[in-house]
Motif scaffolding. Structure first.
Motif, short mmCIF file in Angstrom:
data_model
loop_
_atom_site.label_atom_id
_atom_site.label_comp_id
_atom_site.label_asym_id
_atom_site.label_seq_id
_atom_site.Cartn_x
_atom_site.Cartn_y
_atom_site.Cartn_z
N ARG A 33 -55.73 -26.03 -27.44
CA ARG A 33 -55.04 -27.11 -26.89
C ARG A 33 -55.22 -27.25 -25.44
NH1 ARG A 33 -51.39 -27.73 -22.34
NH2 ARG A 33 -50.59 -30.12 -22.58
N TYR A 34 -56.00 -25.45 -24.46
CA TYR A 34 -56.46 -25.54 -23.43
C TYR A 34 -57.97 -26.33 -23.74
CZ TYR A 34 -57.99 -22.92 -19.35
OH TYR A 34 -58.29 -22.61 -18.04
N ASP A 35 -58.64 -26.18 -24.65
CA ASP A 35 -60.51 -26.51 -24.98
C ASP A 35 -60.41 -27.38 -24.63
OD1 ASP A 35 -60.63 -23.37 -25.00
OD2 ASP A 35 -61.44 -23.28 -27.13
N TRP A 36 -59.47 -28.25 -25.29
CA TRP A 36 -59.40 -29.95 -25.46
C TRP A 36 -59.45 -30.55 -24.01
CZ3 TRP A 36 -54.81 -32.88 -25.16
CH2 TRP A 36 -54.94 -34.19 -25.62
N ASN A 40 -62.68 -29.14 -22.12
CA ASN A 40 -63.39 -30.59 -23.14
C ASN A 40 -63.56 -31.97 -22.37
OD1 ASN A 40 -65.16 -29.08 -23.91
ND2 ASN A 40 -63.81 -28.37 -24.94
N ALA A 41 -62.56 -32.05 -21.32
CA ALA A 41 -61.89 -33.85 -21.75
C ALA A 41 -63.59 -35.16 -21.53
CB ALA A 41 -61.20 -34.28 -20.41
N PRO A 42 -63.68 -35.59 -21.74
CA PRO A 42 -64.29 -36.88 -21.49
C PRO A 42 -65.13 -36.61 -20.09
CG PRO A 42 -62.82 -38.06 -23.19
CD PRO A 42 -62.36 -36.44 -22.46
N ALA A 43 -64.33 -36.79 -19.23
CA ALA A 43 -63.98 -37.71 -18.50
C ALA A 43 -64.30 -36.14 -16.94
CB ALA A 43 -63.00 -37.97 -17.03
N GLY A 44 -64.54 -35.28 -17.66
CA GLY A 44 -64.67 -33.36 -16.74
C GLY A 44 -63.56 -32.96 -17.21
N PRO A 45 -63.57 -31.63 -16.68
CA PRO A 45 -62.97 -30.54 -16.29
C PRO A 45 -61.64 -30.79 -15.45
CG PRO A 45 -64.78 -29.93 -15.45
CD PRO A 45 -64.86 -30.93 -15.75
N ARG A 67 -59.95 -38.78 -14.57
CA ARG A 67 -59.59 -39.86 -16.22
C ARG A 67 -60.82 -40.72 -15.25
NH1 ARG A 67 -57.66 -37.14 -18.65
NH2 ARG A 67 -55.78 -37.12 -19.79
N ARG A 68 -61.10 -41.79 -15.98
CA ARG A 68 -62.41 -43.21 -15.28
C ARG A 68 -61.16 -44.30 -15.97
NH1 ARG A 68 -65.71 -41.31 -12.72
NH2 ARG A 68 -66.38 -42.66 -12.54
N VAL A 69 -61.15 -44.65 -14.74
CA VAL A 69 -59.91 -45.41 -14.43
C VAL A 69 -60.66 -46.97 -13.82
CG1 VAL A 69 -57.84 -46.63 -13.33
CG2 VAL A 69 -58.57 -44.22 -13.55
N PHE A 70 -60.25 -48.23 -14.43
CA PHE A 70 -60.36 -49.39 -14.11
C PHE A 70 -59.85 -50.05 -13.15
CE2 PHE A 70 -63.52 -48.99 -17.62
CZ PHE A 70 -64.35 -49.49 -17.45
N SER A 71 -60.37 -50.66 -11.88
CA SER A 71 -59.58 -51.34 -10.58
C SER A 71 -60.34 -52.19 -10.08
CB SER A 71 -59.40 -50.33 -9.92
OG SER A 71 -58.57 -50.65 -8.60
N GLY A 72 -59.61 -53.58 -9.92
CA GLY A 72 -60.40 -54.39 -9.58
C GLY A 72 -62.36 -54.79 -10.68
N GLY A 73 -62.02 -54.41 -11.55
CA GLY A 73 -62.83 -54.82 -12.42
C GLY A 73 -64.14 -53.62 -12.44
N LYS A 74 -64.36 -52.55 -11.61
CA LYS A 74 -64.85 -51.56 -11.05
C LYS A 74 -64.95 -50.27 -11.84
CE LYS A 74 -66.02 -49.47 -6.87
NZ LYS A 74 -66.21 -49.38 -5.86
N GLU A 75 -65.14 -48.96 -12.64
CA GLU A 75 -64.60 -48.20 -12.83
C GLU A 75 -65.12 -47.18 -11.98
OE1 GLU A 75 -66.63 -45.34 -16.06
OE2 GLU A 75 -66.21 -46.68 -16.67
N ILE A 76 -63.57 -46.12 -11.85
CA ILE A 76 -63.45 -45.16 -10.49
C ILE A 76 -63.20 -43.73 -10.72
CG2 ILE A 76 -63.66 -47.01 -9.22
CD1 ILE A 76 -59.84 -46.02 -8.73
#
Length: 160
Positions: A33-36, A40-45, A67-76
């Motif tokens: 669980r810790y590693d995952w 190793n999360a897609p958006a970083g440690p 996390r990668r988040v979308f706001s106003g059509g832009k990834e932040i």
């Protein structure tokens, strides 16, 4: 007893974090669980903050998962707060506030533009005391991947 809250090191503090989460939050806390979740999360440690007493014993922790988040059509860049726990013998609003403030203060360096949480009732009280009440209501949903067992429980005829 003086309490110190500092940023943890996800490599150095690994064993302590896994053990604490296993005791205070979920018995499923283990290396896998810790590693995952932390490494190793897609958006970083993950980032983690530790509360220690004057003897250096771990008495609380809080984490943020990028996390990668979308706001106003832009990834932040964003993060979700989680794995927030305090040892039962140290549970108090004061320690929880101190620990959660450290998590929020880390955002000031710009590593995440937005942060969110799915707080329990007790965490909602902490957020309110910090002046950060619930912004929006939310509903958790799930999509079942298999329904076999549920159908069998309702309709015991195998061919159906």
């Amino acid at each position: 007893m003086a309490i110190k809250v500092t940023a943890g090191d996800i490599a150095r503090d690994r064993a302590r974090i896994i053990e604490a989460i296993g005791k205070w939050l979920t018995p499923q806390s283990d290396d896998r669980r810790y590693d995952w979740l932390y490494l190793n999360a897609p958006a970083g440690p993950a980032r983690v903050w530790l509360a220690e007493d004057s003897r250096g014993s771990l008495i609380g922790l809080g984490a943020a998962f990028p996390r990668r988040v979308f706001s106003g059509g832009k990834e932040i860049s964003g993060c979700v707060f989680g794995d927030f726990g305090v040892a039962p013998e140290h549970r108090s609003a004061g320690l929880a506030l101190q620990l959660q403030r450290a998590c929020f203060e880390s955002l000031e360096d710009g590593w995440a533009e937005v942060a969110y949480d799915f707080p329990s009732a007790s965490m909602t009280a902490i957020y309110k005391r910090m002046g950060r009440g619930t912004a929006l209501p939310f509903v958790r949903t799930a999509k079942p991947l298999r329904a076999d067992r549920k159908i069998e429980a309702k309709i015991p005829v195998k061919p159906v």
